[in-house]
Write an enzyme that holds these catalytic residues in place. Structure first.
Site, PDB file in Angstrom:
ATOM      1  N   ASN A  76       8.015  -5.639  -0.848  1.00  0.00           N
ATOM      2  CA  ASN A  76       7.930  -4.537   0.108  1.00  0.00           C
ATOM      3  C   ASN A  76       6.440  -4.442   0.450  1.00  0.00           C
ATOM      4  OD1 ASN A  76       7.862  -2.221   1.585  1.00  0.00           O
ATOM      5  ND2 ASN A  76       9.040  -0.984   0.125  1.00  0.00           N
ATOM      6  N   GLU A  92      12.670  -9.687   1.647  1.00  0.00           N
ATOM      7  CA  GLU A  92      11.888  -8.541   2.132  1.00  0.00           C
ATOM      8  C   GLU A  92      12.724  -7.279   1.926  1.00  0.00           C
ATOM      9  OE1 GLU A  92      10.859  -8.920   6.298  1.00  0.00           O
ATOM     10  OE2 GLU A  92      10.264  -6.810   6.451  1.00  0.00           O
ATOM     11  N   HIS A 133       3.940  -4.525   9.061  1.00  0.00           N
ATOM     12  CA  HIS A 133       3.864  -4.388  10.521  1.00  0.00           C
ATOM     13  C   HIS A 133       2.546  -4.897  11.112  1.00  0.00           C
ATOM     14  CE1 HIS A 133       7.208  -1.943   9.345  1.00  0.00           C
ATOM     15  NE2 HIS A 133       6.433  -1.028   8.783  1.00  0.00           N
ATOM     16  N   SER A 149      13.169   2.715   3.342  1.00  0.00           N
ATOM     17  CA  SER A 149      13.725   3.413   4.513  1.00  0.00           C
ATOM     18  C   SER A 149      14.272   2.396   5.511  1.00  0.00           C
ATOM     19  CB  SER A 149      12.628   4.258   5.166  1.00  0.00           C
ATOM     20  OG  SER A 149      11.589   3.423   5.663  1.00  0.00           O
ATOM     21  N   TYR A 159      11.107   8.816   1.092  1.00  0.00           N
ATOM     22  CA  TYR A 159      11.058   7.808   0.026  1.00  0.00           C
ATOM     23  C   TYR A 159      11.641   8.270  -1.317  1.00  0.00           C
ATOM     24  CZ  TYR A 159       7.942   5.599   3.394  1.00  0.00           C
ATOM     25  OH  TYR A 159       7.430   5.029   4.535  1.00  0.00           O
ATOM     26  N   ASP A 202       1.933 -15.625   6.623  1.00  0.00           N
ATOM     27  CA  ASP A 202       1.501 -17.020   6.391  1.00  0.00           C
ATOM     28  C   ASP A 202       1.623 -17.401   4.917  1.00  0.00           C
ATOM     29  OD1 ASP A 202       0.947 -17.548   9.026  1.00  0.00           O
ATOM     30  OD2 ASP A 202      -1.232 -17.462   8.834  1.00  0.00           O
ATOM     31  N   HIS A 246      12.795  -2.817   2.169  1.00  0.00           N
ATOM     32  CA  HIS A 246      12.195  -1.533   2.553  1.00  0.00           C
ATOM     33  C   HIS A 246      13.090  -0.426   2.035  1.00  0.00           C
ATOM     34  CE1 HIS A 246       9.223  -3.487   5.003  1.00  0.00           C
ATOM     35  NE2 HIS A 246      10.185  -4.264   5.464  1.00  0.00           N
ATOM     36  N   ARG A 277      13.000   4.476  12.621  1.00  0.00           N
ATOM     37  CA  ARG A 277      11.742   5.224  12.594  1.00  0.00           C
ATOM     38  C   ARG A 277      10.859   4.836  13.797  1.00  0.00           C
ATOM     39  NH1 ARG A 277       9.299   4.828   6.790  1.00  0.00           N
ATOM     40  NH2 ARG A 277       8.063   6.564   7.610  1.00  0.00           N
ATOM     41  N   ALA A 286       3.124  -0.827   4.784  1.00  0.00           N
ATOM     42  CA  ALA A 286       2.518  -0.805   6.127  1.00  0.00           C
ATOM     43  C   ALA A 286       2.033  -2.186   6.574  1.00  0.00           C
ATOM     44  CB  ALA A 286       1.369   0.193   6.157  1.00  0.00           C
ATOM     45  N   ARG A 290       7.149   0.461  13.496  1.00  0.00           N
ATOM     46  CA  ARG A 290       7.749  -0.035  12.245  1.00  0.00           C
ATOM     47  C   ARG A 290       8.881  -1.034  12.507  1.00  0.00           C
ATOM     48  NH1 ARG A 290       5.501   3.510   8.342  1.00  0.00           N
ATOM     49  NH2 ARG A 290       5.089   5.539   9.259  1.00  0.00           N
ATOM     50  N   ARG A 297       4.850  10.953  -2.503  1.00  0.00           N
ATOM     51  CA  ARG A 297       4.608  10.726  -1.081  1.00  0.00           C
ATOM     52  C   ARG A 297       5.880  10.942  -0.256  1.00  0.00           C
ATOM     53  NH1 ARG A 297       4.765   4.570   1.186  1.00  0.00           N
ATOM     54  NH2 ARG A 297       4.048   5.084   3.264  1.00  0.00           N
ATOM     55  N   PRO A 317       0.788  -1.228   0.000  1.00  0.00           N
ATOM     56  CA  PRO A 317       0.000   0.000   0.000  1.00  0.00           C
ATOM     57  C   PRO A 317       0.825   1.286   0.000  1.00  0.00           C
ATOM     58  CG  PRO A 317      -0.123  -1.082   2.140  1.00  0.00           C
ATOM     59  CD  PRO A 317       0.515  -2.055   1.194  1.00  0.00           C
ATOM     60  N   ASN A 318       0.328   2.233  -0.769  1.00  0.00           N
ATOM     61  CA  ASN A 318       0.874   3.595  -0.879  1.00  0.00           C
ATOM     62  C   ASN A 318       2.184   3.681  -1.663  1.00  0.00           C
ATOM     63  OD1 ASN A 318      -1.249   4.807   0.747  1.00  0.00           O
ATOM     64  ND2 ASN A 318      -0.314   3.734   2.464  1.00  0.00           N
TER      65      ASN A 318
HETATM   66  C1  DQA Z   1       8.282   0.986   3.935  1.00  0.00           C
HETATM   67  C2  DQA Z   1       8.339   1.221   5.431  1.00  0.00           C
HETATM   68  C3  DQA Z   1       6.971   1.007   6.066  1.00  0.00           C
HETATM   69  O1  DQA Z   1       7.045   1.223   7.466  1.00  0.00           O
HETATM   70  C4  DQA Z   1       5.978   1.985   5.475  1.00  0.00           C
HETATM   71  O2  DQA Z   1       4.685   1.745   6.001  1.00  0.00           O
HETATM   72  C5  DQA Z   1       5.971   2.017   4.000  1.00  0.00           C
HETATM   73  C6  DQA Z   1       7.230   1.848   3.263  1.00  0.00           C
HETATM   74  C7  DQA Z   1       9.634   1.300   3.248  1.00  0.00           C
HETATM   75  O3  DQA Z   1       9.811   0.861   2.128  1.00  0.00           O
HETATM   76  O4  DQA Z   1      10.477   1.997   3.813  1.00  0.00           O
HETATM   77  O5  DQA Z   1       4.941   2.283   3.385  1.00  0.00           O
HETATM   78  O6  DQA Z   1       8.003  -0.387   3.695  1.00  0.00           O
END
Ligand code: DQA
Length: 138
Positions: free
Chosen positions: A71, A95, A77, A99, A22, A84, A97, A104, A74, A108, A17, A9-10
């Site tokens: 990735n 995995e 977390h 950031s 980011y 699963d 990320h 943070r 959100a 997170r 954003r 998401p996002n």
């Molecule tokens: C993220 C870190 C997450 O905590 C956050 O909710 C994101 C992006 C990252 O790529 O740094 O949306 O996964």
């Protein structure tokens, strides 16, 4: 080699954003760079803001592709379901990320994915994805 990138998401708003966290680049543009930098890899990209769609994609590719780079944003977390799904498939998962989530907010610091993945790359900006792809070439 067939690899699937999955963004949660996002992440469709990258480049717009919270640029201080980011960066300025839109993922679709960045994905074009990835494709041309890793010509030998059959790279696929999927993004969704919907948890169940992310799980469907993991199940769809997770017995066939050579690897998944995820990735979950959100949902990292919060999502027992994505954790699963990762433990239910046979393809190795990295995995990533953008950031450094450990520098943070405390919420997170917990990942429901980490225990089930092959490795984790975080904090290198979009380069985290490059590093994850490269790890499949070694
Ligand atoms: C993220 C870190 C997450 O905590 C956050 O909710 C994101 C992006 C990252 O790529 O740094 O949306 O996964």
């Amino acid at each position: 080699m067939k690899l699937q990138i999955i963004n949660g998401p996002n992440l469709n708003l990258l480049g717009t954003r919270e640029k201080n966290i980011y960066g300025n680049q839109n993922f679709n543009e960045y994905f074009k760079n990835l494709k041309s930098n890793f010509k030998s890899i059959d790279l696929h990209y999927f993004q969704s803001n919907i948890e169940g769609e992310l799980i469907d994609k993991i199940q769809q590719v997770g017995f066939d592709f050579d690897g998944i780079i995820i990735n979950a944003a959100a949902y990292t977390h919060t999502s027992v379901g994505i954790g699963d799904a990762i433990r239910s498939i046979s393809s190795p998962v990295i995995e990533v990320h953008i950031s450094n989530t450990y520098s943070r907010e405390e919420y997170r610091h917990k990942s429901f994915l980490s225990a089930h993945v092959k490795g984790i790359i975080l904090g290198f900006g979009l380069k985290s994805y490059d590093l994850a792809i490269s790890s499949f070439l070694d």
